[in-house]
Design a protein around this motif. Structure first.
Motif, PDB file in Angstrom:
ATOM      1  N   PHE A  79       0.813  -1.205   0.000  1.00 57.84           N
ATOM      2  CA  PHE A  79       0.000   0.000   0.000  1.00 57.84           C
ATOM      3  C   PHE A  79       0.853   1.265   0.000  1.00 57.84           C
ATOM      4  N   ALA A  80       1.914   1.283   0.800  1.00 55.80           N
ATOM      5  CA  ALA A  80       2.773   2.473   0.870  1.00 55.80           C
ATOM      6  C   ALA A  80       3.411   2.779  -0.482  1.00 55.80           C
ATOM      7  N   VAL A  83       0.767   4.377  -2.738  1.00 57.44           N
ATOM      8  CA  VAL A  83       0.547   5.776  -2.352  1.00 57.44           C
ATOM      9  C   VAL A  83       1.681   6.653  -2.889  1.00 57.44           C
ATOM     10  N   GLY A  84       2.914   6.198  -2.738  1.00 58.29           N
ATOM     11  CA  GLY A  84       4.057   6.963  -3.244  1.00 58.29           C
ATOM     12  C   GLY A  84       4.018   7.162  -4.746  1.00 58.29           C
ATOM     13  N   GLY A  86       1.326   7.025  -6.599  1.00 61.68           N
ATOM     14  CA  GLY A  86       0.175   7.879  -6.890  1.00 61.68           C
ATOM     15  C   GLY A  86       0.468   9.348  -6.625  1.00 61.68           C
ATOM     16  N   ALA A  87       1.178   9.614  -5.541  1.00 62.31           N
ATOM     17  CA  ALA A  87       1.521  11.002  -5.215  1.00 62.31           C
ATOM     18  C   ALA A  87       2.458  11.584  -6.273  1.00 62.31           C
ATOM     19  N   CYS A  90       0.282  12.263  -9.413  1.00 65.02           N
ATOM     20  CA  CYS A  90      -0.584  13.432  -9.259  1.00 65.02           C
ATOM     21  C   CYS A  90       0.224  14.724  -9.271  1.00 65.02           C
TER      22      CYS A  90
END
Length: 98
Positions: A79-80, A83-84, A86-87, A90
Motif C-alpha cells: 500500500f505504501a 501511495v508513493g 500515486g503522489a 498526481c
C-alpha cells in the motif's frame, strides 16, 4: 557588496550530486524506451523525480516502478508503494496542467 565564499569542497559535492541525479534520470528514461509505463505520464514522472531523488529514486524505480516485460505478470504492490507512486503521478500531472 561582498559575496559569501562557499567552501570549494561543497561546490564539488553539488556538481557530483547533479551529475549522479542526471545519470539516474537518463538510466530510467532509457529503460522506459524499452519498457514503457502503462500511463504515459509515468514515463515523464520517473526521470523527473530521479533528478531530485537520485539513487534512492532509481532504486525505487527498479524495485517497484519498472513496467513488467510482456511475459511477466504485474505483481501486487504494498500500500505504501502505491501511495508513493500515486503522489508522484498526481504531482507531475498537476505540474503539467499549469
Amino acid at each position: 557588496m561582498t559575496h559569501p565564499m562557499f567552501p570549494p569542497g561543497l561546490h564539488l559535492i553539488a556538481i557530483a550530486s547533479l551529475a549522479i541525479a542526471g545519470a539516474c534520470a537518463l538510466a530510467i528514461a532509457v529503460d522506459e524506451i524499452r519498457r514503457p509505463q502503462k500511463m504515459w505520464i509515468m514515463n515523464v514522472v520517473w526521470p523527473l523525480t530521479a533528478l531530485f531523488g537520485s539513487l534512492i529514486w532509481l532504486a525505487a524505480y527498479w524495485t517497484w516502478g519498472r513496467a513488467p516485460a510482456p511475459h511477466e505478470k504485474q505483481e501486487d504492490l504494498p500500500f505504501a508503494v502505491m501511495v508513493g507512486k500515486g503522489a508522484s503521478h498526481c504531482g507531475a500531472a498537476a505540474r503539467w496542467a499549469t
